[in-house]
Design a protein around this motif. Structure first.
Motif, short mmCIF file in Angstrom:
data_model
loop_
_atom_site.label_atom_id
_atom_site.label_comp_id
_atom_site.label_asym_id
_atom_site.label_seq_id
_atom_site.Cartn_x
_atom_site.Cartn_y
_atom_site.Cartn_z
N GLU A 190 -41.84 -16.78 1.37
CA GLU A 190 -42.35 -17.85 0.52
C GLU A 190 -41.28 -18.33 -0.45
OE1 GLU A 190 -46.27 -17.41 -1.31
OE2 GLU A 190 -46.67 -15.85 0.17
N CYS A 191 -40.56 -17.39 -1.02
CA CYS A 191 -39.50 -17.73 -1.98
C CYS A 191 -38.45 -18.60 -1.29
CB CYS A 191 -38.88 -16.44 -2.52
SG CYS A 191 -37.47 -16.74 -3.57
N THR A 192 -38.08 -18.22 -0.05
CA THR A 192 -37.09 -19.01 0.70
C THR A 192 -37.62 -20.42 0.95
OG1 THR A 192 -36.69 -16.92 1.88
CG2 THR A 192 -35.49 -18.86 2.68
N GLY A 193 -38.92 -20.48 1.32
CA GLY A 193 -39.55 -21.77 1.58
C GLY A 193 -39.54 -22.68 0.36
N LEU A 194 -39.57 -22.07 -0.82
CA LEU A 194 -39.58 -22.85 -2.07
C LEU A 194 -38.16 -23.18 -2.53
CD1 LEU A 194 -42.35 -20.79 -3.91
CD2 LEU A 194 -42.55 -23.18 -3.15
N GLY A 195 -37.17 -22.86 -1.70
CA GLY A 195 -35.79 -23.22 -2.02
C GLY A 195 -34.97 -22.11 -2.63
N GLY A 200 -40.62 -8.60 11.22
CA GLY A 200 -40.70 -10.02 11.56
C GLY A 200 -40.36 -11.00 10.46
N PHE A 201 -39.57 -10.62 9.44
CA PHE A 201 -39.21 -11.64 8.45
C PHE A 201 -37.72 -11.93 8.40
CE2 PHE A 201 -39.78 -7.61 6.15
CZ PHE A 201 -38.61 -7.50 5.42
N ALA A 202 -36.97 -11.37 9.38
CA ALA A 202 -35.51 -11.58 9.37
C ALA A 202 -35.12 -13.06 9.51
CB ALA A 202 -34.86 -10.77 10.50
N GLU A 203 -35.93 -13.80 10.28
CA GLU A 203 -35.60 -15.21 10.52
C GLU A 203 -35.97 -16.11 9.34
OE1 GLU A 203 -33.98 -15.88 13.28
OE2 GLU A 203 -34.25 -13.80 13.94
N SER A 204 -36.77 -15.57 8.41
CA SER A 204 -37.30 -16.44 7.36
C SER A 204 -36.64 -16.24 6.00
CB SER A 204 -38.80 -16.20 7.20
OG SER A 204 -39.39 -15.89 8.41
N VAL A 205 -35.53 -15.52 5.96
CA VAL A 205 -34.80 -15.36 4.70
C VAL A 205 -33.46 -16.08 4.83
CG1 VAL A 205 -35.95 -13.20 4.09
CG2 VAL A 205 -33.83 -13.12 5.40
N SER A 206 -32.78 -16.29 3.69
CA SER A 206 -31.52 -17.05 3.75
C SER A 206 -30.46 -16.30 4.54
CB SER A 206 -30.97 -17.30 2.35
OG SER A 206 -31.96 -17.77 1.49
N HIS A 207 -30.41 -14.98 4.36
CA HIS A 207 -29.34 -14.22 5.03
C HIS A 207 -29.71 -12.74 5.14
CE1 HIS A 207 -25.30 -13.28 6.33
NE2 HIS A 207 -25.19 -12.36 5.40
#
Ligand code: AMP
Length: 394
Positions: A339-344, A362-369
């Motif tokens: 969610e934090c990544t989604g909010l920028g 399953g959250f590796a793809e959804s973080v910046s790095h």
């Protein structure tokens, strides 16, 4: 921190020694996780498209300076070919005439894989003569193995004395993402720490404490902090000799206006092996119980903090995530990171166990790095200049 990056236009027909990290986990004869190999695709592709002749050099396991089938990189060859979508020439050694002869006949844009560099004990001694032999058949060295950059070995450091040396695209991305967090974090900056050991994270805390807005501490290491606050922690993980450090750190945080959040509730089992647990406030841990994950209130507390952050650095799982019963704390904090990544926000997951957790849950793809380096990312966040990076600084 700015690194010297190679210019593809200058590399046509050049013989490149490319340090990668193919030290991948195996299950029998199969590579069980090829993430590390895939991470090098952009660099290999870029060099091949530039018309260079590329030799990949890596370590694999701990053969301690002797040749063995078990530690031969031939075992990963077919996976490397599949991942890179390229036929690859295997070379039985990483130094000597056999390498020179291969490089002389290798067509432009082709790739060779050299045998395990740790078959030579001189590799880990960073022996200068060995480094010069490694370098001899080549025109240029490219370092792409961030996860091996904390080691001063011949193939990560010594070789740079003998060849023009550049950072690969993976190394460059790692350094730019990790520096963004450690040098100029946009605030609020939240550090999430977990995992088994306080001792592994002391250097990181000492280096980054003043920069953080809030530090959330979960996992096994939280119990040493709870003990420092006077809580009874039953048979939970404890590093007794680190209690003074935990106390001092909480004091230092207070003096610097940095928030420290500890678990307010935990999942308690009677034995480590048990999958049955009870949720309890941290003030009511029985003497015969041990905490194996953070509880739902703590998930909310840490999660709110993460969602409101502009920068998050996470190192160490929140519980024994490898077991379904104790994976929900880590999974749900992973959701908050998403969610934090989604909010920028900029969200960076340190390597090692936290990277495995990110992949497994399953959250590796959804973080910046997600860093490919376990030990290397910890040392980077301790503020150390890594020996595999220092020679590449502009
Ligand atoms: P580290 O390498 O220090 O990041 O530790 C990672 C390991 O910590 C993982 O294998 C987790 O299973 C383990 N871990 C996390 N929380 C706990 C806990 N509460 N008790 C025991 N082990 C834990």
């Amino acid at each position: 921190m700015v690194l010297r990056i190679f210019d593809p236009k200058a590399l046509e027909d050049r013989k490149i020694l490319l340090r990668v990290d193919f030290n991948v986990p195996m299950e029998g004869d199969f590579v069980s996780d090829s993430t590390r190999i895939a991470a090098h695709i952009p660099t290999v592709r870029s060099l091949c498209e530039a018309g260079a002749k590329v030799a990949l050099v890596s370590h694999f396991g701990r053969p301690k300076g002797t040749r063995s089938e078990e530690f031969s990189l031939r075992r990963v060859l077919s996976t490397v070919e599949t991942v890179l979508q390229k036929k690859i020439v295997f070379v039985d050694d990483c130094v000597g005439d056999i390498v020179a002869a291969t490089m002389d006949t290798l067509p432009r844009g082709a790739v060779a894989l050299l045998e395990n560099v740790r078959f030579h004990k001189e590799e880990q001694e960073n022996d200068e003569r060995f480094a010069s032999h490694l370098a001899a058949p080549f025109d240029v060295f490219v370092m792409d193995a961030f996860s091996a950059a904390h080691r001063a070995d011949a193939s990560t450091n010594g070789v740079t004395k003998f060849l023009p040396s550049f950072a690969g695209l993976l190394l460059e991305r790692e350094v730019s993402m990790l520096s963004r967090v450690s040098d100029f974090p946009e605030r609020p900056f939240v550090i999430l720490l977990g995992g088994a050991k306080v001792s592994d994270k002391i250097g990181v805390v000492e280096h980054l404490l003043e920069k953080a807005t809030t530090i959330c501490i979960g996992g096994g290491m939280a119990f040493t902090f709870l003990a420092a606050q006077g809580h009874r922690i039953g048979r939970s993980l404890l590093e007794e000799d680190k209690i003074p450090f935990a106390g001092e750190m909480m004091q230092r945080a207070k003096e610097n206006g940095v928030g420290i959040l500890l678990p307010v509730d935990v999942l308690l089992a009677k034995r480590f092996e048990d999958d049955t647990y009870r949720v309890s406030d941290v003030s009511a841990i029985g003497d015969d119980e041990l905490g194996l994950d953070i509880g739902p209130e703590t998930v909310r507390l840490f999660g709110d903090c993460v969602r409101a952050a502009k920068t998050v650095l996470w190192n160490g799982p929140m519980g024994v995530f490898e077991r379904e019963a104790y994976s929900s704390g880590t999974r749900r904090i992973g959701d908050a990171l998403k969610e934090c990544t989604g909010l920028g926000g900029t969200t960076v997951v340190g390597g090692g166990d936290t990277a495995s957790a990110a992949k497994m849950l399953g959250f590796a793809e959804s973080v910046s790095h997600v860093s490919t380096g376990g030990g290397a990312s910890l040392e980077f966040f301790e503020g150390k200049l890594l020996p595999g990076i220092a020679p590449l600084l502009l």
